[in-house]
Design a protein around this motif. Structure first.
Motif, PDB file in Angstrom:
ATOM      1  N   THR A 123      98.435 -31.671  51.094  1.00 49.88           N
ATOM      2  CA  THR A 123      98.515 -32.840  50.217  1.00 49.88           C
ATOM      3  C   THR A 123      99.102 -32.452  48.870  1.00 49.88           C
ATOM      4  N   ALA A 124      98.710 -31.300  48.342  1.00 50.14           N
ATOM      5  CA  ALA A 124      99.274 -30.827  47.077  1.00 50.14           C
ATOM      6  C   ALA A 124     100.779 -30.609  47.205  1.00 50.14           C
ATOM      7  N   ILE A 125     101.212 -29.988  48.291  1.00 46.01           N
ATOM      8  CA  ILE A 125     102.639 -29.754  48.507  1.00 46.01           C
ATOM      9  C   ILE A 125     103.393 -31.076  48.619  1.00 46.01           C
ATOM     10  N   GLU A 126     102.823 -32.021  49.367  1.00 45.13           N
ATOM     11  CA  GLU A 126     103.454 -33.332  49.568  1.00 45.13           C
ATOM     12  C   GLU A 126     103.696 -34.048  48.245  1.00 45.13           C
ATOM     13  N   HIS A 127     102.837 -33.819  47.261  1.00 41.77           N
ATOM     14  CA  HIS A 127     102.959 -34.508  45.983  1.00 41.77           C
ATOM     15  C   HIS A 127     103.531 -33.608  44.887  1.00 41.77           C
ATOM     16  N   GLY A 128     104.248 -32.579  45.304  1.00 46.75           N
ATOM     17  CA  GLY A 128     104.995 -31.751  44.368  1.00 46.75           C
ATOM     18  C   GLY A 128     104.151 -30.869  43.484  1.00 46.75           C
ATOM     19  N   ALA A 129     102.974 -30.498  43.945  1.00 47.35           N
ATOM     20  CA  ALA A 129     102.077 -29.672  43.132  1.00 47.35           C
ATOM     21  C   ALA A 129     101.554 -28.500  43.949  1.00 47.35           C
ATOM     22  N   LYS A 130     102.456 -27.706  44.512  1.00 42.64           N
ATOM     23  CA  LYS A 130     102.079 -26.573  45.350  1.00 42.64           C
ATOM     24  C   LYS A 130     101.037 -25.696  44.656  1.00 42.64           C
ATOM     25  N   ASP A 131     100.015 -25.325  45.401  1.00 44.76           N
ATOM     26  CA  ASP A 131      98.917 -24.453  44.956  1.00 44.76           C
ATOM     27  C   ASP A 131      97.908 -25.154  44.051  1.00 44.76           C
ATOM     28  N   ASN A 132      98.112 -26.432  43.716  1.00 43.46           N
ATOM     29  CA  ASN A 132      97.130 -27.165  42.909  1.00 43.46           C
ATOM     30  C   ASN A 132      96.137 -27.827  43.859  1.00 43.46           C
ATOM     31  N   LEU A 133      95.131 -27.063  44.245  1.00 46.02           N
ATOM     32  CA  LEU A 133      94.170 -27.548  45.236  1.00 46.02           C
ATOM     33  C   LEU A 133      93.255 -28.624  44.673  1.00 46.02           C
ATOM     34  N   MET A 134      93.080 -28.664  43.359  1.00 40.76           N
ATOM     35  CA  MET A 134      92.291 -29.735  42.759  1.00 40.76           C
ATOM     36  C   MET A 134      92.986 -31.081  42.980  1.00 40.76           C
ATOM     37  N   LEU A 135      94.289 -31.134  42.709  1.00 42.58           N
ATOM     38  CA  LEU A 135      95.043 -32.363  42.955  1.00 42.58           C
ATOM     39  C   LEU A 135      95.042 -32.703  44.438  1.00 42.58           C
ATOM     40  N   GLY A 136      95.239 -31.692  45.278  1.00 45.47           N
ATOM     41  CA  GLY A 136      95.264 -31.925  46.718  1.00 45.47           C
ATOM     42  C   GLY A 136      93.948 -32.461  47.238  1.00 45.47           C
ATOM     43  N   ALA A 137      92.826 -31.907  46.760  1.00 41.96           N
ATOM     44  CA  ALA A 137      91.507 -32.361  47.209  1.00 41.96           C
ATOM     45  C   ALA A 137      91.250 -33.794  46.771  1.00 41.96           C
ATOM     46  N   ASN A 138      91.575 -34.097  45.512  1.00 42.62           N
ATOM     47  CA  ASN A 138      91.305 -35.440  44.991  1.00 42.62           C
ATOM     48  C   ASN A 138      92.130 -36.502  45.714  1.00 42.62           C
ATOM     49  N   ILE A 139      93.412 -36.229  45.922  1.00 42.13           N
ATOM     50  CA  ILE A 139      94.267 -37.217  46.584  1.00 42.13           C
ATOM     51  C   ILE A 139      93.877 -37.370  48.047  1.00 42.13           C
ATOM     52  N   ALA A 140      93.629 -36.267  48.735  1.00 43.24           N
ATOM     53  CA  ALA A 140      93.295 -36.346  50.159  1.00 43.24           C
ATOM     54  C   ALA A 140      91.995 -37.119  50.375  1.00 43.24           C
ATOM     55  N   GLY A 141      90.990 -36.845  49.540  1.00 47.18           N
ATOM     56  CA  GLY A 141      89.730 -37.568  49.663  1.00 47.18           C
ATOM     57  C   GLY A 141      89.874 -39.029  49.304  1.00 47.18           C
ATOM     58  N   PHE A 142      90.571 -39.296  48.196  1.00 45.99           N
ATOM     59  CA  PHE A 142      90.763 -40.677  47.751  1.00 45.99           C
ATOM     60  C   PHE A 142      91.535 -41.493  48.785  1.00 45.99           C
ATOM     61  N   ALA A 143      92.581 -40.925  49.340  1.00 40.96           N
ATOM     62  CA  ALA A 143      93.424 -41.662  50.290  1.00 40.96           C
ATOM     63  C   ALA A 143      92.613 -42.155  51.483  1.00 40.96           C
ATOM     64  N   ARG A 144      91.726 -41.303  51.991  1.00 42.83           N
ATOM     65  CA  ARG A 144      90.944 -41.687  53.166  1.00 42.83           C
ATOM     66  C   ARG A 144      89.951 -42.801  52.835  1.00 42.83           C
ATOM     67  N   VAL A 145      89.275 -42.684  51.686  1.00 44.62           N
ATOM     68  CA  VAL A 145      88.281 -43.687  51.330  1.00 44.62           C
ATOM     69  C   VAL A 145      88.953 -44.996  50.929  1.00 44.62           C
ATOM     70  N   ALA A 146      90.017 -44.907  50.135  1.00 45.71           N
ATOM     71  CA  ALA A 146      90.690 -46.118  49.661  1.00 45.71           C
ATOM     72  C   ALA A 146      91.267 -46.919  50.818  1.00 45.71           C
ATOM     73  N   GLU A 147      91.821 -46.242  51.810  1.00 41.75           N
ATOM     74  CA  GLU A 147      92.360 -46.954  52.973  1.00 41.75           C
ATOM     75  C   GLU A 147      91.258 -47.720  53.693  1.00 41.75           C
ATOM     76  N   ALA A 148      90.115 -47.083  53.878  1.00 41.95           N
ATOM     77  CA  ALA A 148      88.994 -47.765  54.542  1.00 41.95           C
ATOM     78  C   ALA A 148      88.522 -48.957  53.726  1.00 41.95           C
ATOM     79  N   MET A 149      88.484 -48.821  52.412  1.00 39.00           N
ATOM     80  CA  MET A 149      88.058 -49.925  51.550  1.00 39.00           C
ATOM     81  C   MET A 149      89.026 -51.095  51.646  1.00 39.00           C
ATOM     82  N   LEU A 150      90.319 -50.783  51.660  1.00 36.99           N
ATOM     83  CA  LEU A 150      91.317 -51.846  51.750  1.00 36.99           C
ATOM     84  C   LEU A 150      91.205 -52.600  53.074  1.00 36.99           C
ATOM     85  N   ILE A 151      91.006 -51.854  54.142  1.00 37.55           N
ATOM     86  CA  ILE A 151      90.886 -52.467  55.479  1.00 37.55           C
ATOM     87  C   ILE A 151      89.665 -53.389  55.551  1.00 37.55           C
ATOM     88  N   GLN A 152      88.564 -52.988  54.884  1.00 39.92           N
ATOM     89  CA  GLN A 152      87.316 -53.747  54.970  1.00 39.92           C
ATOM     90  C   GLN A 152      87.267 -54.939  54.028  1.00 39.92           C
TER      91      GLN A 152
END
Length: 448
Positions: free
Chosen positions: A416-445
């Motif tokens: 996820t960090a690589i996909e968003h142009g922030a290679k090796d930034n695992l904090m950004l990768g963790a936040n986006i990956a977690g948010f994406a999964r929860v936000a999608e479920a919220m939108l669907i519901q």
């Protein structure tokens, strides 16, 4: 429509206005929101539906009185809490903390982090947290039992195996879980799946006690594997001396590293030869004594008052496993100067925002708690599965699954960090990956 950065800033400002008396919660918000802007820029639908405002507001905040009687017959009272923050992915899941520092701010930050930690595991669990300002230290077993029974008498109204499944945290181990479970059973009848972290004698899971500490080391293992390295012969600094720290140290030894420190609330042990794991377990798990007892047996080791993070020792790995905000900016600079290459957080938010930014800017592999310490909740979810099946898996199976889950979490954060142009930034990768999964479920519901 405003751009993603302006949208996130407006939400952030509103949270600060409404929660200006909750510093820990605000710190978690300030760490999280700026990192997900690259994702929001590519997904305007989340801004259109104002998902940030929804996801940063708890679904339910429960506070209650906990009356209990001490051994002298005196009436005492503490505050009890449960924050049911987000159930988009499944029932609320998160620990109970008994510690004098517990308040709404601390629990809201922990529950908020828990949402994304649980999402990263890939398992169907939402985020919550709870606890009390009760301090188990210095209390007799009878006093702890009386408190747990009173606490669960009220909490039982709000939890259940398909609604909200608490576990342990600081101050809540298998003894406390046992008393809590016994009271729940008396009120609601037997249901093994209502609490996790249970003793093995009544449907606990093999490997649960070790899971958070083991998981943090597994996360670092998979990171190092990407660099064509192993943990072999690497020196590690570890803080804490509870379950997380003890089993982090154990797994470090199993994978060939040498942990040289551990700590308690007053100071820390520095043992140049490597922490004596069996002695540490004897002192903390059996005798329940302070770390000052360690140097009575290991005279070549040092017990030093203060923070281990203000101590100069060259090492490549750091595992903060004690509590929030134990590493400040000055400590982070010291760790960088002493050669730390990987910081894998076994505790929740042990690094201040300034410290985390320092690690990222210095090129240190910073593994945030919501990713690196997800092993505990992962095995809690495996415990729920075992309870549903009325089975108890062998230690090897649980450990293998834990290793696989931590590999999945690491790779998800990395990719996820690589996909968003922030290679090796695992904090950004963790936040986006977690948010994406929860936000999608919220939108669907929908708007719930």
């Amino acid at each position: 429509m405003t751009n993603a950065s302006e949208y996130a800033k407006k939400v952030q400002e509103k949270i600060h206005q409404r929660s200006n008396h909750e510093p820990e919660f605000l710190q978690a918000i300030d760490e999280f929101l700026p990192t997900i802007i690259p994702f929001l820029e590519n997904h305007p639908e989340y801004q259109e539906h104002n998902i940030l405002s929804l996801i940063t507001e708890p679904e339910r905040v429960i506070q209650f009185r906990v009356p209990w009687m001490d051994d002298n017959g005196n009436w005492q009272v503490n505050r009890g809490y449960r924050i049911q923050f987000n159930s988009a992915l499944g029932p609320y899941k998160g620990g109970l903390r008994f510690h004098p520092s517990v308040n709404l701010s601390v629990l809201k930050f922990l529950a908020f982090e828990q949402i994304f930690k649980n999402a990263l595991t890939g398992l169907p669990i939402g985020g919550g947290k709870g606890g009390s300002d009760f301090d188990p230290k210095g209390k007799s077993d009878a006093e702890i039992m009386h408190f747990c029974q009173s606490f669960m008498t009220e909490l039982a109204k709000y939890i259940g195996p398909n609604q909200d499944i608490p576990a342990g945290d600081i101050g809540v181990g298998k003894r406390e879980i046992g008393y809590l479970f016994g009271t729940y059973k008396r009120i609601k009848q037997y249901d093994a799946g209502v609490l996790t972290g249970k003793p093995l004698e009544f449907w606990g899971s093999q490997g649960r006690k070790e899971a958070t500490g083991y998981g943090a080391v597994y996360f670092a293992k998979h990171l190092l594997a990407d660099l064509s390295e192993t943990l072999e012969n690497k020196k590690a600094i570890v803080s804490g001396s509870g379950n997380v720290a003890i089993y982090c140290i154990e797994k470090l030894y199993q994978l060939g590293a040498k942990p040289v420190t551990c700590s308690d609330s007053n100071g820390f042990i520095y043992d140049k030869a490597g922490i004596d794991l069996e002695l540490l377990k004897e002192i903390k798990e059996v005798r329940r004594e302070r770390l000052t007892e360690y140097v009575k047996v290991r005279p070549n080791a040092q017990y030093i008052e203060g923070s281990v993070w203000n101590f100069d020792v060259e090492a490549e790995l750091a595992f903060p496993c004690a509590t929030q905000n134990e590493i400040n900016l000055d400590s982070a600079k010291r760790l960088v100067a002493n050669g730390i290459r990987v910081v894998a957080e076994g505790a929740n938010m042990p690094s201040s925002l300034e410290a985390a930014d320092c690690f990222v800017e210095a090129g240190v592999y910073y593994c945030p708690g919501k990713a690196a310490n997800a092993g505990g909740v992962a095995v809690s979810a495996l415990e729920m599965s075992q309870n549903s099946q009325r089975l108890q898996w062998e230690t090897e199976e649980v450990d293998e699954r834990l290793d696989g889950i931590m590999k999945h979490i690491y790779q998800n954060c990395r990719d996820t960090a690589i996909e968003h142009g922030a290679k090796d930034n695992l904090m950004l990768g963790a936040n986006i990956a977690g948010f994406a999964r929860v936000a999608e479920a919220m939108l669907i519901q929908g708007l719930v």
